[in-house]
Write a protein that holds these residues in place. Structure first.
Motif, PDB file in Angstrom:
ATOM      1  N   ARG A   1      20.775 -46.930 -67.019  1.00  0.00           N
ATOM      2  CA  ARG A   1      21.651 -46.964 -68.185  1.00  0.00           C
ATOM      3  C   ARG A   1      23.074 -46.572 -67.817  1.00  0.00           C
ATOM      4  O   ARG A   1      23.291 -45.719 -66.949  1.00  0.00           O
ATOM      5  N   VAL A   2      24.011 -47.187 -68.525  1.00  0.00           N
ATOM      6  CA  VAL A   2      25.415 -46.784 -68.476  1.00  0.00           C
ATOM      7  C   VAL A   2      25.834 -46.464 -69.906  1.00  0.00           C
ATOM      8  O   VAL A   2      25.672 -47.295 -70.809  1.00  0.00           O
ATOM      9  N   HIS A   3      26.366 -45.279 -70.118  1.00  0.00           N
ATOM     10  CA  HIS A   3      26.720 -44.819 -71.458  1.00  0.00           C
ATOM     11  C   HIS A   3      28.217 -44.915 -71.702  1.00  0.00           C
ATOM     12  O   HIS A   3      29.017 -45.073 -70.780  1.00  0.00           O
ATOM     13  N   LYS A   4      28.584 -44.780 -72.960  1.00  0.00           N
ATOM     14  CA  LYS A   4      29.977 -44.604 -73.320  1.00  0.00           C
ATOM     15  C   LYS A   4      30.453 -43.258 -72.769  1.00  0.00           C
ATOM     16  O   LYS A   4      29.641 -42.361 -72.523  1.00  0.00           O
ATOM     17  N   PRO A   5      31.765 -43.105 -72.572  1.00  0.00           N
ATOM     18  CA  PRO A   5      32.288 -41.827 -72.067  1.00  0.00           C
ATOM     19  C   PRO A   5      31.904 -40.673 -72.996  1.00  0.00           C
ATOM     20  O   PRO A   5      31.878 -40.818 -74.220  1.00  0.00           O
ATOM     21  N   ASN A   6      31.605 -39.547 -72.373  1.00  0.00           N
ATOM     22  CA  ASN A   6      31.294 -38.305 -73.094  1.00  0.00           C
ATOM     23  C   ASN A   6      30.032 -38.395 -73.944  1.00  0.00           C
ATOM     24  O   ASN A   6      29.854 -37.608 -74.890  1.00  0.00           O
ATOM     25  N   ALA A   7      29.144 -39.326 -73.620  1.00  0.00           N
ATOM     26  CA  ALA A   7      27.903 -39.451 -74.386  1.00  0.00           C
ATOM     27  C   ALA A   7      27.084 -38.167 -74.309  1.00  0.00           C
ATOM     28  O   ALA A   7      26.476 -37.748 -75.299  1.00  0.00           O
ATOM     29  N   GLY A   8      27.064 -37.553 -73.134  1.00  0.00           N
ATOM     30  CA  GLY A   8      26.305 -36.315 -72.974  1.00  0.00           C
ATOM     31  C   GLY A   8      26.865 -35.191 -73.820  1.00  0.00           C
ATOM     32  O   GLY A   8      26.113 -34.439 -74.457  1.00  0.00           O
TER      33      GLY A   8
ATOM     34  N   GLN B   1      23.271 -46.054 -80.035  1.00  0.00           N
ATOM     35  CA  GLN B   1      24.695 -46.231 -80.295  1.00  0.00           C
ATOM     36  C   GLN B   1      25.575 -45.998 -79.072  1.00  0.00           C
ATOM     37  O   GLN B   1      26.681 -46.555 -79.003  1.00  0.00           O
ATOM     38  N   TRP B   2      25.106 -45.211 -78.110  1.00  0.00           N
ATOM     39  CA  TRP B   2      25.969 -44.815 -77.009  1.00  0.00           C
ATOM     40  C   TRP B   2      25.619 -45.455 -75.672  1.00  0.00           C
ATOM     41  O   TRP B   2      26.327 -45.251 -74.687  1.00  0.00           O
ATOM     42  N   VAL B   3      24.546 -46.230 -75.596  1.00  0.00           N
ATOM     43  CA  VAL B   3      24.213 -46.950 -74.361  1.00  0.00           C
ATOM     44  C   VAL B   3      24.931 -48.290 -74.361  1.00  0.00           C
ATOM     45  O   VAL B   3      24.799 -49.078 -75.310  1.00  0.00           O
ATOM     46  N   LEU B   4      25.715 -48.562 -73.321  1.00  0.00           N
ATOM     47  CA  LEU B   4      26.457 -49.809 -73.220  1.00  0.00           C
ATOM     48  C   LEU B   4      25.720 -50.871 -72.412  1.00  0.00           C
ATOM     49  O   LEU B   4      25.827 -52.066 -72.709  1.00  0.00           O
ATOM     50  N   PHE B   5      24.976 -50.444 -71.405  1.00  0.00           N
ATOM     51  CA  PHE B   5      24.344 -51.398 -70.487  1.00  0.00           C
ATOM     52  C   PHE B   5      23.051 -50.777 -69.980  1.00  0.00           C
ATOM     53  O   PHE B   5      23.023 -49.599 -69.648  1.00  0.00           O
ATOM     54  N   GLU B   6      21.993 -51.581 -69.936  1.00  0.00           N
ATOM     55  CA  GLU B   6      20.701 -51.059 -69.519  1.00  0.00           C
ATOM     56  C   GLU B   6      19.896 -52.139 -68.795  1.00  0.00           C
ATOM     57  O   GLU B   6      19.906 -53.314 -69.193  1.00  0.00           O
ATOM     58  N   LEU B   7      19.226 -51.731 -67.742  1.00  0.00           N
ATOM     59  CA  LEU B   7      18.289 -52.580 -67.028  1.00  0.00           C
ATOM     60  C   LEU B   7      16.921 -51.906 -67.031  1.00  0.00           C
ATOM     61  O   LEU B   7      16.830 -50.699 -66.843  1.00  0.00           O
ATOM     62  N   ASP B   8      15.867 -52.682 -67.254  1.00  0.00           N
ATOM     63  CA  ASP B   8      14.520 -52.175 -67.052  1.00  0.00           C
ATOM     64  C   ASP B   8      13.626 -53.339 -66.655  1.00  0.00           C
ATOM     65  O   ASP B   8      14.104 -54.442 -66.364  1.00  0.00           O
ATOM     66  N   ALA B   9      12.329 -53.123 -66.632  1.00  0.00           N
ATOM     67  CA  ALA B   9      11.412 -54.156 -66.166  1.00  0.00           C
ATOM     68  C   ALA B   9      11.336 -55.350 -67.104  1.00  0.00           C
ATOM     69  O   ALA B   9      10.882 -56.424 -66.713  1.00  0.00           O
ATOM     70  N   VAL B  10      11.791 -55.178 -68.336  1.00  0.00           N
ATOM     71  CA  VAL B  10      11.711 -56.258 -69.327  1.00  0.00           C
ATOM     72  C   VAL B  10      12.936 -57.161 -69.285  1.00  0.00           C
ATOM     73  O   VAL B  10      12.824 -58.384 -69.388  1.00  0.00           O
ATOM     74  N   GLY B  11      14.120 -56.575 -69.123  1.00  0.00           N
ATOM     75  CA  GLY B  11      15.314 -57.399 -69.130  1.00  0.00           C
ATOM     76  C   GLY B  11      16.592 -56.597 -69.086  1.00  0.00           C
ATOM     77  O   GLY B  11      16.607 -55.444 -68.630  1.00  0.00           O
TER      78      GLY B  11
END
Length: 232
Positions: free
Chosen positions: A84-91, A143-153
């Protein structure tokens, strides 16, 4: 979640789902530790505010330690399940939301303790606190995840493309400290999202593509097509 044509998410390959489920199981024990620690911390914390005792304080601290330790372990294990890649300051925002919920919970606990509320009402408060934390966490991720990869897509913001519809992935610098990540679907317009370099680990991205993407899926510049020629 919607797929690339605006309808419901296409059913992923069963094999991909099976692989993801096997990996998810590895993190379930850590997640159980996190939830159990959170429940203990809330229950004991309520007792600290309602009727202070050293034992309740120790239990609260132990529960918090288990919750945070389990959360860190879960995050580590889930790297094998998704990238996952989040928006800035997501944490920081997530931590602020959690802090606000805890303040509200303990404030209500102190109020109920001051009026000597009945036991069932206290149980409702604890259950509601756990449920609220779980809901806010799920909503925050959405709301805060911009990009994600997993086994599905591939997920680009709120759009999901199954791997069988992905021709390649792209990555390009688009400005100081910014990188544009993209997915090029079959017979559809490419999907792009700009992320801050501070939120993106290129080595983990490349490793995730090798782990999750079907063999032959390329991670290349958007200025090149899958054959290495300049894009029109």
């Amino acid at each position: 979640m919607r797929n690339i044509d605006g309808g419901f998410l296409a059913a992923p390959d069963q094999a991909a789902l099976d692989r993801r489920e096997r990996e998810v199981r590895k993190g379930k024990l850590a997640l159980v530790l996190t939830v159990a620690g959170g429940v203990v911390a809330l229950a004991a914390g309520y007792q600290v505010f309602a009727d202070f005792s050293p034992g309740a304080l120790v239990a609260t601290l132990a529960g918090l330690a288990a919750a945070f330790g389990g959360g860190a372990l879960t995050k580590h294990l889930m790297r094998a399940v998704r990238f996952r890649v989040h928006k800035p300051n997501a944490g920081l925002v997530g931590a602020a939301k959690l802090t606000g919920l805890l303040i509200a919970f303990f404030g209500i606990a102190a109020l109920l303790g001051s009026i000597d509320a009945p036991g069932p009402l206290r149980i409702v408060l604890i259950a509601g606190g756990v449920g609220a934390i779980a809901y806010v966490k799920a909503l925050h991720d959405q709301q805060w995840v911009l990009f994600e990869l997993d086994a599905v897509g591939v997920r680009v913001e709120r759009t999901i493309v199954p791997w069988r519809d992905v021709t390649r992935l792209t990555t390009d610098p688009v400005g100081p400290g910014m990188t544009r990540l993209g997915a090029v679907p079959v017979n559809a317009a490419p999907l792009y999202v700009a992320v801050q370099d501070s939120e993106l680990d290129q080595r983990l991205l490349a490793a995730a593509v090798g782990r999750f993407a079907p063999q032959g899926t390329l991670l290349a510049s958007a200025a090149q097509d899958s054959l290495g020629n300049p894009a029109s």
